[in-house]
Structure formats: structure tokens, C-alpha cells
Design a protein around this motif. Structure first.
Motif, PDB file in Angstrom:
ATOM      1  N   THR A  10       0.870  -1.184   0.000  1.00 29.92           N
ATOM      2  CA  THR A  10       0.000   0.000   0.000  1.00 29.92           C
ATOM      3  C   THR A  10       0.906   1.233   0.000  1.00 29.92           C
ATOM      4  N   THR A  11       0.653   2.158  -0.928  1.00 32.59           N
ATOM      5  CA  THR A  11       1.505   3.350  -1.016  1.00 32.59           C
ATOM      6  C   THR A  11       0.639   4.620  -1.025  1.00 32.59           C
ATOM      7  N   ASP A  14      -3.086   6.761   3.490  1.00 33.69           N
ATOM      8  CA  ASP A  14      -3.957   5.634   3.833  1.00 33.69           C
ATOM      9  C   ASP A  14      -5.422   6.029   3.682  1.00 33.69           C
ATOM     10  N   LEU A  18      -8.284  -0.389   2.939  1.00 35.34           N
ATOM     11  CA  LEU A  18      -7.013  -1.019   2.530  1.00 35.34           C
ATOM     12  C   LEU A  18      -6.904  -2.423   3.103  1.00 35.34           C
ATOM     13  N   ILE A  22      -6.577  -5.952   1.056  1.00 40.25           N
ATOM     14  CA  ILE A  22      -5.416  -6.846   1.303  1.00 40.25           C
ATOM     15  C   ILE A  22      -5.942  -8.246   1.649  1.00 40.25           C
ATOM     16  N   GLY A  42       5.318   0.345   2.019  1.00 39.13           N
ATOM     17  CA  GLY A  42       5.366   0.702   0.589  1.00 39.13           C
ATOM     18  C   GLY A  42       6.791   0.664   0.045  1.00 39.13           C
ATOM     19  N   SER A  71      -3.564   0.676   7.172  1.00 37.54           N
ATOM     20  CA  SER A  71      -3.090  -0.504   6.431  1.00 37.54           C
ATOM     21  C   SER A  71      -2.218  -1.338   7.341  1.00 37.54           C
ATOM     22  N   ASN A  75       2.077   2.509   5.120  1.00 39.83           N
ATOM     23  CA  ASN A  75       2.181   3.178   3.805  1.00 39.83           C
ATOM     24  C   ASN A  75       3.481   3.952   3.619  1.00 39.83           C
ATOM     25  N   ILE A 114      -1.416  -1.137  -4.326  1.00 38.39           N
ATOM     26  CA  ILE A 114      -2.654  -0.433  -3.985  1.00 38.39           C
ATOM     27  C   ILE A 114      -2.272   1.026  -3.739  1.00 38.39           C
ATOM     28  N   GLY A 115      -2.664   1.907  -4.657  1.00 38.95           N
ATOM     29  CA  GLY A 115      -2.202   3.296  -4.546  1.00 38.95           C
ATOM     30  C   GLY A 115      -3.167   4.281  -5.178  1.00 38.95           C
ATOM     31  N   LYS A 140      -6.981   3.399  -4.923  1.00 36.88           N
ATOM     32  CA  LYS A 140      -7.563   3.758  -3.614  1.00 36.88           C
ATOM     33  C   LYS A 140      -7.318   5.245  -3.388  1.00 36.88           C
TER      34      LYS A 140
END
Ligand code: F6P
Length: 362
Positions: A10-11, A14, A18, A22, A42, A71, A75, A114-115, A140
Motif C-alpha cells: 500500500t503506497t 492511507d 485497505l 489486502i 510501501g 493498512s 504506507n 494499492i495506490g 484507492k
């Protein structure tokens, strides 16, 4: 089915949802008997030697809190990520090489990233990092500013957070006969303010995409049959000749017109909250779509929902479809952004509801 090893990270900022996405990706990998490795923090975690990871493949692995915000993988350090440092010092090539090496050492077949639009744009522009594996992105963001998707993980929960917040404020607003100016997040995109404003039937919604006249706003409030209410203001708006927080600027204008008011800043509460059902469904749909894309050999794609249909589009399509802007925080970085378009149905609905939404599209 050949076994695979998948990475997930995840980057960017947040948001709620998330952990659900995941968990759904992990579930899908376990069902396929694929290994799944979480990258912590991340690209910060990927930059470490060795990369910071957690093995998520254990069949018994389940988060007790897949519906909670934040997350489980984290992140990255806010405002001080390695990426920002290397971008600032002009050494991105070194950074990218290190990430590429980490991915090789991890021996991954695919990465689920996921970004938000920043992370997706970077992955597209620095594609060499992911050139030796399949890259599948899941959008996201609470800002809902990712082109070519009708929704992003975290947005619906953020709207709900604002609705709950404003519902509470309205009770005290009524008791004291005053107006609250609520400043929402969203960067330069008005989607969050617009959706939350319509949901609570705010008296006014000011968003960056629509020009407004502060005197007309004041007139609108004065003409109201009530002496309390909510004015929803997106953080991206500006008033010529004024600096500082937009809610404060509007507040000063109302005070000058003898309208009792207070400002309210829900801030990062918009990124928190138990993930609402529609975000959980979106997480399930995106996870399913991402895993199927890996199975069919796709790479440099992102999942999207368009008119109720889940599918993937290429990162190239994503990047070209948006308005390309300089990233406000990262020197030299470009992002592809989506905005509230003039044909957005909520603009008409808001107008029909008697909400002041400004004068005309910029
Ligand atoms: O992009 C998500 C977002 O929450 C924006 O709406 C907001 O402007 C920004 O991130 C806040 O960033 P930070 O958490 O670094 O203050």
C-alpha cells in the motif's frame, strides 16, 4: 494451475478499505495456492536491504480487523519517504534500481500495488522498476481523483465519515443558531465535498472546479429559512486576495456579514472509520479482478469499475485520460488527475435541492 509468488503493498496516503482489499487478495491467493508476501511501508520497505516483508500465505492468516481503517502493511513515512528524498536530490535512478533489485531478490511473479493517482502515475512513468514482473494496480483514495474509474477504495467510507461528523455538528449548530463551515480534504478535486454535501443536504458546497461568488454565498445564507446549517468547503478552493485555510476565509466573510459561524476541520478522520459495505464490495471486486488479471498474464494495468463493470485498463490509458499535473509534494513527479466534470449528475441534483454550488464551471 502453476504456483506463483505475489507481492502486495500500500503506497501514498492511507484510507479505510485497505485492509479489506489486502485480505481479499490474500484469500484469493491462498485459494489458488499462491504464496503472498506483504511489503511493509510501501516503497520505503522495498528499498531496505533486504526488503521488509511479511509472509501472508499462511492459510490461518486472517486479520481480526480487516474492516478497520489504516493498512496492516503501513504506507511509508509521511512526508519523508525515501522516494521523496531521492526525487528531491535528483537521484531517482539509484532509488529505482534498488527497488528493482529488491523485487528480483524477492523472486516475485507479480506485484499488487494499492495506490492513488500519484503512485499509479509513478509506476507508469518509472516502469523499469517493475519490468521483470507483472504489475497490477488497485486504485484507492478518498479524493476520488483517479481517471477512468467510477470509484476508488476508501471514498465511500470517507463520505460516510463526513456525513456522521456533520450530523453531529448540526445538532450544536441548531442550539446556537449558527453556521458551520466544514473544510473537507480532496486536494484539488471536489468529489468528496460534493458527495458529502449532497448526502447531508448542505446549504452550500464550494469545490475547486466551480467558480463561486462569495457575496452570492452570503446572500444565499441570509435568505435561508433557517439560522443554522452547514457550508461544505473543499480544501482546494481559493478566494482571490485571501490566503490561509479556505474555511477561515469563508468564515471571515460570513462574520463580516453578521452571520454567526464556526469552522470545523474533520482532517484525517476522513481517512478513518470502519469500512462501509460499498467499500468492502469494491475491495472484493478489485481483488478478484486483480488476481484474474495476474492469471491471464496482464501487466501494467489497474483495476477499474465503470458503469458497474469490473475490468482492467492499461496504466498508459489511465495516465493519458487524466489532466497531467505536477505533483505538489514531489519535485519532478507528474500525476494524472480526474476532477468533477460539468456533466456530473450531483451538480444538477445539488442545484435542484437549492444548495448553493457556485456560478459556473472554471
Ligand atoms: O490524498 C489524500 C489526502 O488525504 C488529501 O485529501 C489531503 O490533502 C492529503 O492526503 C493530506 O496529506 P497528509 O496526510 O500528508 O497531510
Amino acid at each position: 494451475m502453476a504456483t506463483k509468488k505475489i507481492g502486495i503493498m500500500t503506497t501514498g496516503g492511507d484510507c479505510s478499505g485497505l485492509n479489506t482489499v489486502i485480505q481479499r487478495v490474500v484469500d484469493g491467493c491462498v485459494r489458488r495456492k499462491w504464496r503472498i508476501v506483504g511489503i511493509k511501508d510501501g516503497t520505503d520497505g522495498l528499498y531496505e536491504n533486504p526488503a521488509q516483508t511479511i509472509d501472508l500465505s499462511d492459510e490461518t492468516f486472517r486479520f481480526a480487523s480487516a474492516h478497520l481503517a489504516g493498512s496492516i502493511l503501513s504506507n511509508g513515512n509521511a512526508g519523508t519517504t525515501n522516494f521523496e528524498y531521492f526525487a528531491r536530490t535528483g537521484k531517482l535512478a539509484t532509488f529505482n534500481k534498488r527497488l528493482q533489485k529488491s523485487l528480483k531478490d524477492l523472486d516475485l511473479d507479480a506485484m499488487v500495488l494499492i495506490g492513488g493517482n500519484g503512485s499509479l502515475s509513478l509506476a507508469h512513468l518509472h516502469s523499469e522498476i517493475y519490468s521483470n514482473l507483472q504489475l497490477v494496480c488497485i486504485p484507492k483514495t478518498i479524493d476520488m481523483d483517479v481517471p477512468l474509474t467510477d470509484n476508488t477504495i476508501g471514498f465511500d467510507t470517507a463520505v460516510q465519515q463526513l456525513v456522521s461528523y456533520c450530523d453531529q455538528l448540526l445538532l450544536t449548530a441548531r442550539s446556537h443558531h449558527r453556521w458551520f463551515i466544514v473544510q473537507t480534504m480532496g486536494r484539488d478535486c471536489g468529489q468528496l465535498a460534493l458527495h458529502a454535501g449532497v448526502a447531508i443536504a448542505a446549504d452550500a458546497i464550494l469545490i475547486p472546479e466551480i467558480k463561486f461568488d462569495i457575496d452570492n454565498l452570503v446572500k444565499h445564507i441570509k435568505q435561508s429559512k433557517r439560522d443554522y446549517g452547514i457550508i461544505m468547503v473543499s480544501e482546494g478552493i481559493s478566494i482571490r486576495g485571501h490566503s490561509g485555510k479556505p474555511a477561515d476565509m469563508v468564515s471571515r466573510k460570513l462574520t463580516a456579514a453578521n452571520i454567526a459561524n464556526r469552522t470545523a476541520f474533520p482532517e484525517h478522520i476522513q481517512r478513518a472509520g470502519d469500512t462501509v459495505a460499498t467499500d468492502r464490495i469494491l475491495a472484493a471486486g478489485f481483488a478478484d479482478t486483480a488476481l484474474k488479471a495476474i492469471e491471464s498474464g496482464e501487466t501494467f494495468v489497474m483495476t477499474t469499475i465503470q458503469n458497474g463493470e469490473y475490468k482492467t485498463i492499461s496504466l498508459d490509458e489511465f495516465f493519458k485520460a487524466g489532466k497531467q499535473q505536477k505533483d505538489p509534494h514531489i519535485i519532478g513527479a507528474m500525476t494524472s488527475n480526474a476532477y468533477v466534470e460539468p456533466d456530473n449528475i450531483l451538480l444538477q441534483i445539488a442545484t435542484d435541492m437549492g444548495i448553493y454550488i457556485g456560478e459556473k464551471r472554471k
